[in-house]
Write a protein that holds these residues in place. Structure first.
Motif, PDB file in Angstrom:
ATOM      1  N   HIS A  40       0.825  -1.197   0.000  1.00 41.64           N
ATOM      2  CA  HIS A  40       0.000   0.000   0.000  1.00 41.64           C
ATOM      3  C   HIS A  40       0.868   1.259   0.000  1.00 41.64           C
ATOM      4  O   HIS A  40       0.614   2.221  -0.753  1.00 41.64           O
ATOM      5  N   GLY A  41       1.921   1.274   0.814  1.00 36.91           N
ATOM      6  CA  GLY A  41       2.836   2.426   0.876  1.00 36.91           C
ATOM      7  C   GLY A  41       3.555   2.631  -0.442  1.00 36.91           C
ATOM      8  O   GLY A  41       3.755   3.781  -0.885  1.00 36.91           O
ATOM      9  N   LEU A  42       3.965   1.502  -1.055  1.00 33.80           N
ATOM     10  CA  LEU A  42       4.685   1.595  -2.329  1.00 33.80           C
ATOM     11  C   LEU A  42       3.780   2.162  -3.415  1.00 33.80           C
ATOM     12  O   LEU A  42       4.201   3.016  -4.220  1.00 33.80           O
ATOM     13  N   ILE A  43       2.526   1.713  -3.416  1.00 36.40           N
ATOM     14  CA  ILE A  43       1.574   2.210  -4.425  1.00 36.40           C
ATOM     15  C   ILE A  43       1.318   3.698  -4.233  1.00 36.40           C
ATOM     16  O   ILE A  43       1.267   4.478  -5.212  1.00 36.40           O
ATOM     17  N   ARG A  44       1.168   4.123  -3.009  1.00 36.11           N
ATOM     18  CA  ARG A  44       0.941   5.535  -2.739  1.00 36.11           C
ATOM     19  C   ARG A  44       2.152   6.381  -3.123  1.00 36.11           C
ATOM     20  O   ARG A  44       2.021   7.489  -3.658  1.00 36.11           O
ATOM     21  N   TYR A  45       3.342   5.843  -2.860  1.00 35.91           N
ATOM     22  CA  TYR A  45       4.563   6.561  -3.213  1.00 35.91           C
ATOM     23  C   TYR A  45       4.667   6.734  -4.731  1.00 35.91           C
ATOM     24  O   TYR A  45       4.940   7.820  -5.245  1.00 35.91           O
ATOM     25  N   LEU A  46       4.409   5.614  -5.445  1.00 31.09           N
ATOM     26  CA  LEU A  46       4.487   5.671  -6.912  1.00 31.09           C
ATOM     27  C   LEU A  46       3.392   6.574  -7.477  1.00 31.09           C
ATOM     28  O   LEU A  46       3.618   7.313  -8.468  1.00 31.09           O
ATOM     29  N   GLY A  47       2.224   6.555  -6.849  1.00 25.92           N
ATOM     30  CA  GLY A  47       1.130   7.412  -7.319  1.00 25.92           C
ATOM     31  C   GLY A  47       1.454   8.884  -7.113  1.00 25.92           C
ATOM     32  O   GLY A  47       1.190   9.730  -7.987  1.00 25.92           O
ATOM     33  N   ALA A  48       2.008   9.202  -5.981  1.00 28.46           N
ATOM     34  CA  ALA A  48       2.372  10.596  -5.682  1.00 28.46           C
ATOM     35  C   ALA A  48       3.466  11.079  -6.619  1.00 28.46           C
ATOM     36  O   ALA A  48       3.450  12.226  -7.091  1.00 28.46           O
ATOM     37  N   LYS A  49       4.419  10.211  -6.876  1.00 29.77           N
ATOM     38  CA  LYS A  49       5.529  10.568  -7.774  1.00 29.77           C
ATOM     39  C   LYS A  49       5.013  10.846  -9.186  1.00 29.77           C
ATOM     40  O   LYS A  49       5.453  11.784  -9.869  1.00 29.77           O
ATOM     41  N   LYS A  50       4.042  10.016  -9.614  1.00 25.51           N
ATOM     42  CA  LYS A  50       3.484  10.194 -10.953  1.00 25.51           C
ATOM     43  C   LYS A  50       2.713  11.504 -11.047  1.00 25.51           C
ATOM     44  O   LYS A  50       2.795  12.222 -12.059  1.00 25.51           O
ATOM     45  N   ARG A  51       1.997  11.858  -9.984  1.00 27.50           N
ATOM     46  CA  ARG A  51       1.247  13.090  -9.990  1.00 27.50           C
ATOM     47  C   ARG A  51       2.186  14.284 -10.051  1.00 27.50           C
ATOM     48  O   ARG A  51       1.901  15.304 -10.723  1.00 27.50           O
TER      49      ARG A  51
END
Length: 472
Positions: A456-467
């Motif tokens: 979950h943390g990894l997905i949020r990190y990757l999502g934030a980076k993409k944004r």
């Protein structure tokens, strides 16, 4: 009627005529006797005639008893009678009161009734007088058994009927077919198997019912193990005595030790055993804990709560009652004559143990007061040597799994390869209820939870980076 010509020619005159008629009358009588039916001519007081009616071929036979009521007579099978020790005797040698061979025999009221004891005693006396004691040594053994019987409880006057004794020879022995088979034969096994029924039916029915359900009964009756304990092993065959007497209890204790050697030796080392084997005191013996007739394996109870209730019943009932404890208590050293040791306060002795009552409902006294080593299950340990370490039970390798739960644990190990689940499924013991499967499930859940959080943390990190990249 014509007389033979030989008599007509030789006998003459008045005297000759008289003789002729006498001979003729004799011949007529002989002819008449010859016409008597064979059945009537065979009515004799011999064994063949007796068996003709009493062999069972003519169906049920009845006769009037002393009370005037009809009673069914024994069926005496000829083949079995022929194999018995009395086969060469005539029936009327014992049944001297029978004086004719007709149905509903005429009875001689002055004749003595059959008496096994007197008959054998007389035969033995005659054998000794004729210097044949060695040849008929078995008679001597029988007379010894008679002496033992006369002093036994069976020979005493019955409380229900003062005109009778508690048991006679014929109630235990079938006098018509009596024959003890040789040892180590199939016939001997069958004879041993029938012993409990002989004692139980009509006399000791309650004890028979208990015995049949016991481990001894199963071995003897169901499995045909002729070496298993039977009635006579504890009570003897003829010198049956008072079961409440200390001497009787001591003999039974020693009889138990003949088969259960390891348990007896460990018992001898206890305070109970020392009183029993060295001083002959009225102490706790095998039957006090295991019962007299309904002895069965504790493993059959399955439920540990029932095991605890059964095994603690004797210990606690005695150690919480001044009256019961005094019955088995040893004499006080240095005290007055006859003064016994006072009963220790059970609660005071166990005050170090948290929630004593709960422990007594969940754990057997012997789980702490005996050694866990094989062969020492009857060696009762005193206060100083008894188990006092909590961790002995409250760990995953709990001693309970090898003692209270050992019967279930053995099955568990064979089926699943572990033993702790038996404690978990039957009770809750703090520190001991670590179920291997449950432990594995918890570890898997913990691992999946960690991976879920990490993912979950990894997905949020990757999502934030993409944004952030899109914002540029």
């Amino acid at each position: 009627m014509n007389t033979p010509s030989a008599f007509r020619t030789k006998i003459t005159g008045p005297l000759g005529s008289l003789k002729t008629w006498m001979v003729a009358a004799a011949l007529c009588l002989t002819g008449a006797l010859a016409t008597v039916p064979a059945e009537a001519a065979s009515h004799k007081l011999d064994n063949a005639s007796c068996q003709d009616c009493h062999g069972g071929k003519k169906g049920k036979l009845e006769a009037k008893g002393v009370d005037g009521e009809k009673r069914e007579l024994f069926v005496i099978e000829n083949e079995k009678f022929g194999k018995g020790v009395h086969a060469k005797m005539e029936c009327v040698a014992c049944h001297t009161e029978i004086v004719d061979s007709k149905a509903n025999h005429k009875i001689d009221p002055k004749a003595k009734k059959p008496d096994c004891a007197t008959c054998h005693e007389d035969l033995w006396a005659k054998a000794k007088k004729d210097n044949k004691a060695k040849e008929k040594a078995r008679l001597g053994v029988v007379v010894e058994n008679i002496d033992a019987y006369k002093k036994s409880f069976h020979a005493k006057e019955s409380q229900d009927d003062e005109n009778k004794v508690n048991a006679t020879c014929s109630q235990c022995h079938n006098t018509h077919t009596f024959d003890i088979p040789p040892k180590d034969t199939e016939a001997r096994k069958e004879w041993r198997q029938n012993e409990p029924a002989a004692c139980g039916k009509g006399c000791h029915e309650d004890q028979l019912e208990e015995f049949e359900g016991s481990i001894h009964g199963e071995k003897l009756i169901d499995e045909g193990d002729s070496k298993a304990a039977s009635c006579s092993n504890c009570h003897t065959a003829h010198s049956v005595g008072n079961t409440s007497a200390v001497t009787f209890k001591q003999k039974v204790l020693e009889s138990c030790g003949d088969c259960h050697d390891d348990q007896f030796k460990s018992y001898e080392r206890t305070q109970h055993g020392k009183l029993a084997t060295h001083k002959g005191g009225n102490t706790v013996r095998c039957m006090d804990c295991h019962g007299s007739h309904g002895i069965f394996l504790v493993s059959k109870l399955k439920d540990p709560r029932k095991m605890v209730a059964q095994d603690n019943k004797m210990c606690i009932s005695c150690h919480t009652s001044d009256k019961k404890f005094e019955k088995f208590a040893p004499m006080k050293v240095g005290g007055k004559e006859g003064e016994k040791v006072a009963r220790p306060d059970l609660d005071e002795q166990h005050k170090w143990l948290p929630n004593t009552k709960l422990h007594w409902q969940s754990v057997r006294c012997i789980d702490c007061h005996t050694s866990a080593e094989p062969g020492l299950s009857h060696e009762i340990l005193g206060e100083k040597k008894a188990q006092r370490m909590c961790v002995t039970c409250h760990t995953k390798d709990s001693q309970l799994a090898t003692r209270l739960y050992r019967h279930l644990a053995d099955d568990e190990k064979q089926k699943y390869g572990f033993a702790n689940s038996v404690i978990l499924s039957n009770s809750y013991v703090i520190g001991a209820t670590r179920h291997p499967l449950l432990d594995t499930a918890i570890l898997v859940i913990a691992a999946l939870t960690f991976l879920g959080v990490l993912g979950h943390g990894l997905i949020r990190y990757l999502g934030a980076k993409k944004r952030r990249n899109n914002a540029k």
